[in-house]
Design a protein around this motif. Sequence first.
Motif, mmCIF file in Angstrom:
data_model
loop_
_atom_site.group_PDB
_atom_site.id
_atom_site.type_symbol
_atom_site.label_atom_id
_atom_site.label_comp_id
_atom_site.label_asym_id
_atom_site.label_seq_id
_atom_site.Cartn_x
_atom_site.Cartn_y
_atom_site.Cartn_z
ATOM 1 N N SER A 214 0.829 -1.205 0.000
ATOM 2 C CA SER A 214 0.000 0.000 0.000
ATOM 3 C C SER A 214 0.867 1.259 0.000
ATOM 4 O O SER A 214 0.595 2.214 -0.725
ATOM 5 C CB SER A 214 -0.921 -0.008 1.226
ATOM 6 N N ARG A 215 1.914 1.244 0.802
ATOM 7 C CA ARG A 215 2.797 2.419 0.867
ATOM 8 C C ARG A 215 3.461 2.688 -0.478
ATOM 9 O O ARG A 215 3.628 3.839 -0.891
ATOM 10 C CB ARG A 215 3.870 2.204 1.936
ATOM 11 N N ARG A 216 3.852 1.626 -1.141
ATOM 12 C CA ARG A 216 4.508 1.788 -2.436
ATOM 13 C C ARG A 216 3.529 2.339 -3.474
ATOM 14 O O ARG A 216 3.886 3.197 -4.273
ATOM 15 C CB ARG A 216 5.062 0.435 -2.897
ATOM 16 N N ARG A 217 2.291 1.867 -3.452
ATOM 17 C CA ARG A 217 1.285 2.370 -4.380
ATOM 18 C C ARG A 217 1.037 3.863 -4.154
ATOM 19 O O ARG A 217 0.939 4.642 -5.107
ATOM 20 C CB ARG A 217 -0.017 1.585 -4.201
ATOM 21 N N ILE A 218 0.942 4.243 -2.895
ATOM 22 C CA ILE A 218 0.743 5.656 -2.568
ATOM 23 C C ILE A 218 1.936 6.488 -3.025
ATOM 24 O O ILE A 218 1.784 7.560 -3.623
ATOM 25 C CB ILE A 218 0.515 5.828 -1.054
ATOM 26 N N GLN A 219 3.117 5.983 -2.749
ATOM 27 C CA GLN A 219 4.345 6.684 -3.122
ATOM 28 C C GLN A 219 4.409 6.924 -4.634
ATOM 29 O O GLN A 219 4.711 8.033 -5.097
ATOM 30 C CB GLN A 219 5.546 5.857 -2.664
ATOM 31 N N LEU A 220 4.103 5.898 -5.406
ATOM 32 C CA LEU A 220 4.164 6.019 -6.864
ATOM 33 C C LEU A 220 3.057 6.921 -7.404
ATOM 34 O O LEU A 220 3.276 7.697 -8.337
ATOM 35 C CB LEU A 220 4.088 4.635 -7.496
ATOM 36 N N ALA A 221 1.862 6.834 -6.833
ATOM 37 C CA ALA A 221 0.762 7.681 -7.282
ATOM 38 C C ALA A 221 1.053 9.145 -6.996
ATOM 39 O O ALA A 221 0.774 10.027 -7.831
ATOM 40 C CB ALA A 221 -0.539 7.258 -6.598
ATOM 41 N N GLN A 222 1.609 9.440 -5.839
ATOM 42 C CA GLN A 222 1.959 10.819 -5.511
ATOM 43 C C GLN A 222 3.046 11.349 -6.435
ATOM 44 O O GLN A 222 2.992 12.510 -6.868
ATOM 45 C CB GLN A 222 2.410 10.900 -4.048
ATOM 46 N N ALA A 223 4.024 10.490 -6.747
ATOM 47 C CA ALA A 223 5.077 10.895 -7.675
ATOM 48 C C ALA A 223 4.500 11.163 -9.067
ATOM 49 O O ALA A 223 4.920 12.099 -9.756
ATOM 50 C CB ALA A 223 6.156 9.815 -7.747
ATOM 51 N N ALA A 224 3.534 10.351 -9.487
ATOM 52 C CA ALA A 224 2.892 10.554 -10.794
ATOM 53 C C ALA A 224 2.158 11.886 -10.839
ATOM 54 O O ALA A 224 2.207 12.606 -11.846
ATOM 55 C CB ALA A 224 1.929 9.400 -11.080
ATOM 56 N N LEU A 225 1.488 12.243 -9.746
ATOM 57 C CA LEU A 225 0.763 13.515 -9.710
ATOM 58 C C LEU A 225 1.707 14.711 -9.723
ATOM 59 O O LEU A 225 1.377 15.764 -10.270
ATOM 60 C CB LEU A 225 -0.130 13.581 -8.478
ATOM 61 N N GLU A 226 2.875 14.547 -9.123
ATOM 62 C CA GLU A 226 3.862 15.623 -9.168
ATOM 63 C C GLU A 226 4.318 15.873 -10.598
ATOM 64 O O GLU A 226 4.565 17.007 -11.002
ATOM 65 C CB GLU A 226 5.054 15.282 -8.280
ATOM 66 N N MET A 227 4.437 14.799 -11.364
ATOM 67 C CA MET A 227 4.837 14.933 -12.764
ATOM 68 C C MET A 227 3.697 15.418 -13.641
ATOM 69 O O MET A 227 3.894 16.201 -14.558
ATOM 70 C CB MET A 227 5.333 13.579 -13.289
ATOM 71 N N TYR A 228 2.490 14.906 -13.350
ATOM 72 C CA TYR A 228 1.356 15.211 -14.221
ATOM 73 C C TYR A 228 0.084 15.300 -13.371
ATOM 74 O O TYR A 228 -0.541 14.273 -13.072
ATOM 75 C CB TYR A 228 1.204 14.128 -15.294
#
Length: 437
Positions: A214-228
């Motif tokens: 779950s933490r990894r999914r959140i981490q990646l989703a937040q990083a994606a939003l920072e990019m786009y």
Amino acid sequence: MSKVGRNELCPCGSGKKYKRCCLDKEKSAVESILRMVTTEEASGHVAADIQQEIEQPVQAAATRPESKLTLTKLKKMVARELKWEHPAHEQLALELIESMRNQYERELIFEALVLWNGYSRQTKPAVKKTGSFCAAIEYLLSEEYGFNISQVELAGKYQVTTATISRKVKEMLNYVEEYGMDGEADELLALNGPGTPKDKAQALLYKAMEATSSRRRIQLAQAALEMYPGSSDAYLILAEESENEQDARAYLKAGIAAGEHELGELFFAQNKGHFWGLHETRPYIRICKSYAESCWFGGNAEEAAQTLEHILELNTDDNTGARYLLAAVYLYSNQLDRAEEVLEKYGKDDAAAAFAYDRIILEYKKNGITSQLKMLYRVARGVNKHVPDYLLGVKRLPHNLPDFVGMDDSNEAVEYVIMHSRLWASVPDLLKWMLKQ
């Protein structure tokens, strides 16, 4: 010809990793050729070139950045691109580069850096002896890529005890089990890789969908939003991983707004009615559906109905099954004419259990206990015999919706009862009648 990474599948077709199969055989063969060429034919320059080709891939990483990494680039990455919780963590990263520079290819040092970065940001360790962390990282990579470097050798290199290395290895393994060896490599590679910000964000979302943590999914989703910031799917992941329904609904609303802004008013006007056929619309439809379900379970039937109606206007073929929940919402709200319209429009050739059992509630709410009700109940049991057992508590419902649903199977029954539980709870007398049948 490109080199085969040590951790890739062996090209001989054995199914084993290259490092466990033909690597040593090929090295032995090349060394034999080198000895022959050196003694009989080759000049010193030729022998040196061949020797370099032998030694270079010995400690190569399997798959890492395509661009040529240099020590200068790695140091800039540490200083400018990686985020650190403490200056001591950044200083250790620089020491890690220096301690590995003469033995490892730059791509492997990159892996060491992102592993340390992810671990240090997550656990915030106090750094007393830098050597213990460097030794543990080198040992983990050695195990991953089959270099077979012992903790005794590393203890001598870094002037620490094997017990200290072993302890740090265990601590880091806990992090690796949660996040994987890549740490934040996915974000870093996406940031520096080819493509538009949208493409880079999507690459991270694919990783998030595969992640089990779950933490990894959140981490990646937040990083994606920072990019786009226009990524509806990123908001959907954050909603799915939220700890409470209020936060989840906030993410879903933000994702809907992002999708509307991303597609634009003109797009909606031109493509209304066949959205799902256009790939770029699917994140928006998915997040609208999730928002409607959240509203339904949260007690806001009116908002749920409006969102489901919106989905069906955009996608009349209803590839996501919004019609099933909409019929339930109408029945729950006693909008019986509208419920009947949905059942008539979509239910003629639909063999789903949802419509079969919803017709029972429609008849009951319109006419009470009738012979028609008994007939509809027999028909519904013929469509899916498992539903009554879950509705009446004969079988216990699982906590989560099933991953796969088939026609007339128990998974279909579970999905129906969970999604329509609020509807059936509103007709307790009907449930009592069913118990007697």
